[in-house]
Design an enzyme around this catalytic site. Structure first.
Site, PDB file in Angstrom:
ATOM      1  N   THR A 133       0.825  -1.208   0.000  1.00  0.00           N
ATOM      2  CA  THR A 133       0.000   0.000   0.000  1.00  0.00           C
ATOM      3  C   THR A 133       0.866   1.267   0.000  1.00  0.00           C
ATOM      4  O   THR A 133       2.011   1.233   0.460  1.00  0.00           O
ATOM      5  CB  THR A 133      -0.889  -0.003   1.266  1.00  0.00           C
ATOM      6  OG1 THR A 133      -1.404   1.300   1.497  1.00  0.00           O
ATOM      7  CG2 THR A 133      -0.108  -0.399   2.516  1.00  0.00           C
ATOM      8  N   ASP A 134       0.291   2.380  -0.439  1.00  0.00           N
ATOM      9  CA  ASP A 134       1.011   3.662  -0.350  1.00  0.00           C
ATOM     10  C   ASP A 134       1.063   4.175   1.089  1.00  0.00           C
ATOM     11  O   ASP A 134       1.822   5.103   1.395  1.00  0.00           O
ATOM     12  CB  ASP A 134       0.393   4.716  -1.289  1.00  0.00           C
ATOM     13  CG  ASP A 134      -1.044   5.080  -0.964  1.00  0.00           C
ATOM     14  OD1 ASP A 134      -1.651   4.449  -0.076  1.00  0.00           O
ATOM     15  OD2 ASP A 134      -1.584   6.018  -1.612  1.00  0.00           O
ATOM     16  N   GLU A 135       0.267   3.551   1.985  1.00  0.00           N
ATOM     17  CA  GLU A 135       0.227   4.039   3.374  1.00  0.00           C
ATOM     18  C   GLU A 135       1.570   3.851   4.082  1.00  0.00           C
ATOM     19  O   GLU A 135       1.832   4.492   5.092  1.00  0.00           O
ATOM     20  CB  GLU A 135      -0.900   3.360   4.159  1.00  0.00           C
ATOM     21  CG  GLU A 135      -2.250   3.619   3.522  1.00  0.00           C
ATOM     22  CD  GLU A 135      -3.437   3.373   4.444  1.00  0.00           C
ATOM     23  OE1 GLU A 135      -3.270   3.466   5.664  1.00  0.00           O
ATOM     24  OE2 GLU A 135      -4.523   3.107   3.911  1.00  0.00           O
ATOM     25  N   TYR A 176      -1.660  -0.816  11.037  1.00  0.00           N
ATOM     26  CA  TYR A 176      -1.803  -1.450   9.716  1.00  0.00           C
ATOM     27  C   TYR A 176      -0.617  -1.113   8.820  1.00  0.00           C
ATOM     28  O   TYR A 176       0.057  -2.001   8.290  1.00  0.00           O
ATOM     29  CB  TYR A 176      -3.116  -1.010   9.051  1.00  0.00           C
ATOM     30  CG  TYR A 176      -3.146  -1.291   7.552  1.00  0.00           C
ATOM     31  CD1 TYR A 176      -3.162  -2.601   7.066  1.00  0.00           C
ATOM     32  CD2 TYR A 176      -3.141  -0.245   6.614  1.00  0.00           C
ATOM     33  CE1 TYR A 176      -3.171  -2.866   5.687  1.00  0.00           C
ATOM     34  CE2 TYR A 176      -3.152  -0.503   5.245  1.00  0.00           C
ATOM     35  CZ  TYR A 176      -3.165  -1.815   4.793  1.00  0.00           C
ATOM     36  OH  TYR A 176      -3.167  -2.061   3.442  1.00  0.00           O
ATOM     37  N   LYS A 180       2.411  -3.474   7.275  1.00  0.00           N
ATOM     38  CA  LYS A 180       2.659  -3.634   5.832  1.00  0.00           C
ATOM     39  C   LYS A 180       4.097  -3.203   5.508  1.00  0.00           C
ATOM     40  O   LYS A 180       4.773  -3.841   4.704  1.00  0.00           O
ATOM     41  CB  LYS A 180       1.657  -2.829   5.006  1.00  0.00           C
ATOM     42  CG  LYS A 180       0.237  -3.367   5.008  1.00  0.00           C
ATOM     43  CD  LYS A 180       0.094  -4.748   4.380  1.00  0.00           C
ATOM     44  CE  LYS A 180       0.329  -4.768   2.881  1.00  0.00           C
ATOM     45  NZ  LYS A 180      -0.002  -6.114   2.302  1.00  0.00           N
TER      46      LYS A 180
HETATM   47  P1  NAD Z   1      -9.318  -7.569   2.075  1.00  0.00           P
HETATM   48  O1  NAD Z   1      -9.323  -7.326   3.548  1.00  0.00           O
HETATM   49  O2  NAD Z   1     -10.543  -7.283   1.284  1.00  0.00           O
HETATM   50  O3  NAD Z   1      -8.946  -9.092   1.785  1.00  0.00           O
HETATM   51  C1  NAD Z   1      -7.926  -9.764   2.460  1.00  0.00           C
HETATM   52  C2  NAD Z   1      -8.054 -11.262   2.152  1.00  0.00           C
HETATM   53  O4  NAD Z   1      -6.977 -11.930   2.820  1.00  0.00           O
HETATM   54  C3  NAD Z   1      -9.348 -11.888   2.654  1.00  0.00           C
HETATM   55  O5  NAD Z   1      -9.894 -12.721   1.655  1.00  0.00           O
HETATM   56  C4  NAD Z   1      -8.917 -12.684   3.866  1.00  0.00           C
HETATM   57  O6  NAD Z   1      -9.730 -13.831   4.084  1.00  0.00           O
HETATM   58  C5  NAD Z   1      -7.505 -13.064   3.483  1.00  0.00           C
HETATM   59  N1  NAD Z   1      -6.653 -13.338   4.666  1.00  0.00           N
HETATM   60  C6  NAD Z   1      -6.527 -12.563   5.776  1.00  0.00           C
HETATM   61  N2  NAD Z   1      -5.681 -13.148   6.642  1.00  0.00           N
HETATM   62  C7  NAD Z   1      -5.248 -14.297   6.055  1.00  0.00           C
HETATM   63  C8  NAD Z   1      -4.354 -15.315   6.444  1.00  0.00           C
HETATM   64  N3  NAD Z   1      -3.742 -15.294   7.644  1.00  0.00           N
HETATM   65  N4  NAD Z   1      -4.129 -16.341   5.599  1.00  0.00           N
HETATM   66  C9  NAD Z   1      -4.753 -16.390   4.392  1.00  0.00           C
HETATM   67  N5  NAD Z   1      -5.628 -15.466   3.981  1.00  0.00           N
HETATM   68  C10 NAD Z   1      -5.872 -14.426   4.804  1.00  0.00           C
HETATM   69  O7  NAD Z   1      -8.082  -6.763   1.516  1.00  0.00           O
HETATM   70  P2  NAD Z   1      -7.904  -6.001   0.120  1.00  0.00           P
HETATM   71  O8  NAD Z   1      -8.458  -4.656   0.233  1.00  0.00           O
HETATM   72  O9  NAD Z   1      -8.341  -6.889  -0.983  1.00  0.00           O
HETATM   73  O10 NAD Z   1      -6.324  -5.855   0.082  1.00  0.00           O
HETATM   74  C11 NAD Z   1      -5.501  -6.882  -0.472  1.00  0.00           C
HETATM   75  C12 NAD Z   1      -4.045  -6.471  -0.335  1.00  0.00           C
HETATM   76  O11 NAD Z   1      -3.819  -5.252  -1.030  1.00  0.00           O
HETATM   77  C13 NAD Z   1      -3.597  -6.241   1.105  1.00  0.00           C
HETATM   78  O12 NAD Z   1      -2.307  -6.768   1.245  1.00  0.00           O
HETATM   79  C14 NAD Z   1      -3.591  -4.727   1.247  1.00  0.00           C
HETATM   80  O13 NAD Z   1      -2.628  -4.318   2.179  1.00  0.00           O
HETATM   81  C15 NAD Z   1      -3.232  -4.292  -0.148  1.00  0.00           C
HETATM   82  N6  NAD Z   1      -3.742  -2.966  -0.561  1.00  0.00           N
HETATM   83  C16 NAD Z   1      -5.058  -2.645  -0.385  1.00  0.00           C
HETATM   84  C17 NAD Z   1      -5.523  -1.387  -0.819  1.00  0.00           C
HETATM   85  C18 NAD Z   1      -6.990  -1.009  -0.691  1.00  0.00           C
HETATM   86  O14 NAD Z   1      -7.350   0.136  -0.983  1.00  0.00           O
HETATM   87  N7  NAD Z   1      -7.890  -1.907  -0.319  1.00  0.00           N
HETATM   88  C19 NAD Z   1      -4.656  -0.498  -1.405  1.00  0.00           C
HETATM   89  C20 NAD Z   1      -3.319  -0.857  -1.585  1.00  0.00           C
HETATM   90  C21 NAD Z   1      -2.892  -2.108  -1.160  1.00  0.00           C
END
Ligand code: NAD
Length: 367
Positions: A133-135, A176, A180
């Site tokens: 993430t950019d965070e 968080y 990350k």
């Molecule tokens: P989300 O919370 O919607 O989904 C996370 C998924 O990971 C879920 O399906 C959950 O069941 C699974 N999970 C959690 N813990 C687990 C574990 N211990 N073992 C296996 N599976 C597990 O998250 P998202 O928004 O889809 O984000 C996905 C990734 O992208 C993350 O790594 C997040 O940091 C990154 N990200 C998200 C955003 C955003 O805006 N949502 C932006 C940039 C980066």
């Protein structure tokens, strides 16, 4: 190619899997623990494909991760599994440390052992793509540095403000983003020390279909439709760069297939908006699609700000544009309209994923 996608039942992971199954001939193994944020319904349109497999596994469980790698023999791993909600990390950081740091470490070690066992060509072509993430870069702009007033002004007015590049130092603010950041450091160390062919991407805020209703955009849409208050943190003047989730999925596939090992790519939408602008836009689209007598904007309520809330994030995405020829297809205006329409058409999905355990209550107020 056979791709192992961790966290494939989540918001972005499911978009990645839908993109791969619908647009390529690759195979996908979805490794997901199915926490509250994971939902197999988000994959309904592709789950019958013979190129799709699901493994319900926790990335912290080394024996199970080893088994999945040995059984499926992936050519690349796209690692998205994480605890992802800042507010939940404020209320309970332990799971963020466990999944995001210990889980990434466990996955890296299992991957290293698997990668070292591969024959030469498969080993050389293997990739471990860590999605971040950019965070991690922290707060980009102090409130005093922002031109005022910002509401309603376009990016042009902010053109002179700084952007996150791949060289920006890490200064994460929340449990968080700190977790990350730690996982990003581990991934880069496994490249430098062991030669594991890794790729790292840092992306801005995503929005779009199948987003769990705890996040700003779906929360506002659903509360607005139910006549509930629209809780805006502080003055709502925090700025985020918004990217439509399907644009992110396309970018991630480009990086895992064409990116150079050891490199980091920032991904963003060139769509800086204040939170309050986002909420106003949602209210105005709802007014057109589901007209009501009272303006939806009247439901906006300012609530106590999030502790440690960063003021501004904004991405310089020129590296991925220049090197991999990726640019977003959606503007915020087109993407948000599609998103609001998707929620109107899929209220039953929203109901089912909340499943009684989450009622859109305030999280992470720090009390
Ligand atoms: P989300 O919370 O919607 O989904 C996370 C998924 O990971 C879920 O399906 C959950 O069941 C699974 N999970 C959690 N813990 C687990 C574990 N211990 N073992 C296996 N599976 C597990 O998250 P998202 O928004 O889809 O984000 C996905 C990734 O992208 C993350 O790594 C997040 O940091 C990154 N990200 C998200 C955003 C955003 O805006 N949502 C932006 C940039 C980066």
């Amino acid at each position: 190619m056979k791709l192992l996608v961790t966290g494939g039942a989540g918001f972005i992971g499911s978009a990645v899997i839908r993109h791969i199954i619908n647009n390529t001939s690759d195979e996908v193994v979805n490794l997901d623990k199915l926490t509250y944020a994971g939902n197999l319904e988000s994959l309904a349109e592709v789950s019958d494909s013979p190129r799709y497999n699901f493994e319900q596994v926790d990335i912290c469980n080394r024996a199970e991760v080893d088994r999945v790698l040995a059984q499926h023999q992936p050519d690349a791993i796209m690692h998205l599994a994480a605890e992802s909600h800042v507010d939940r990390s404020i209320d309970g950081p332990a799971e963020f440390i466990e999944t995001n740091i210990v889980g990434t470490y466990t996955l890296l070690e299992a991957t290293r052992q698997y990668w070292q066992s591969l024959e030469e060509t498969k080993k050389a072509n293997f990739r471990f793509h860590h999605i971040s993430t950019d965070e991690v870069y922290g707060d980009l702009t102090h409130p005093n540095e922002l031109p005022s007033p910002l509401v309603g002004e376009g990016l042009g007015e902010r053109g002179s403000l700084p952007l996150f590049t791949e060289q920006t130092p890490y200064t994460p603010s929340s449990p968080y983003s700190a977790s990350k950041a730690s996982s990003d450091h581990l991934v880069r160390a496994w490249h430098r020390t062991y030669g594991l062919p890794v790729l790292v991407t840092n992306c801005s805020n995503n929005y779009g279909p199948y987003h769990f209703p705890e996040k700003l955009i779906p929360l506002m849409i659903l509360n607005a439709l139910e006549g509930k208050p629209l809780p805006v943190y502080g003055k709502g003047d925090q700025i985020r760069d918004w990217l439509y989730v399907e644009d992110h999925a396309r970018a991630l596939y480009k990086v895992v297939t064409e990116g150079s090992p050891g490199e980091t790519y920032n991904i963003g939408g060139h769509n800086e908006k204040q939170n309050i602008e986002v909420v106003h836009t949602i209210c105005d689209i709802l007014q057109q699609l589901r007209p009501q007598e009272r303006s939806y904007r009247d439901q906006i309520t300012n609530v106590k700000d999030r502790p440690g809330h960063d003021m501004r994030y904004a991405i310089d995405a020129s590296k991925i544009q220049n090197e991999l020829d990726w640019v977003p297809e959606e503007t915020f205006e087109t993407g948000i309209r599609k998103t609001v329409q998707w929620y109107l058409d899929n209220l039953d999905w929203c109901q089912r994923v909340q499943d009684g355990s989450y009622q859109r209550e305030r999280l992470g107020a720090g009390e």
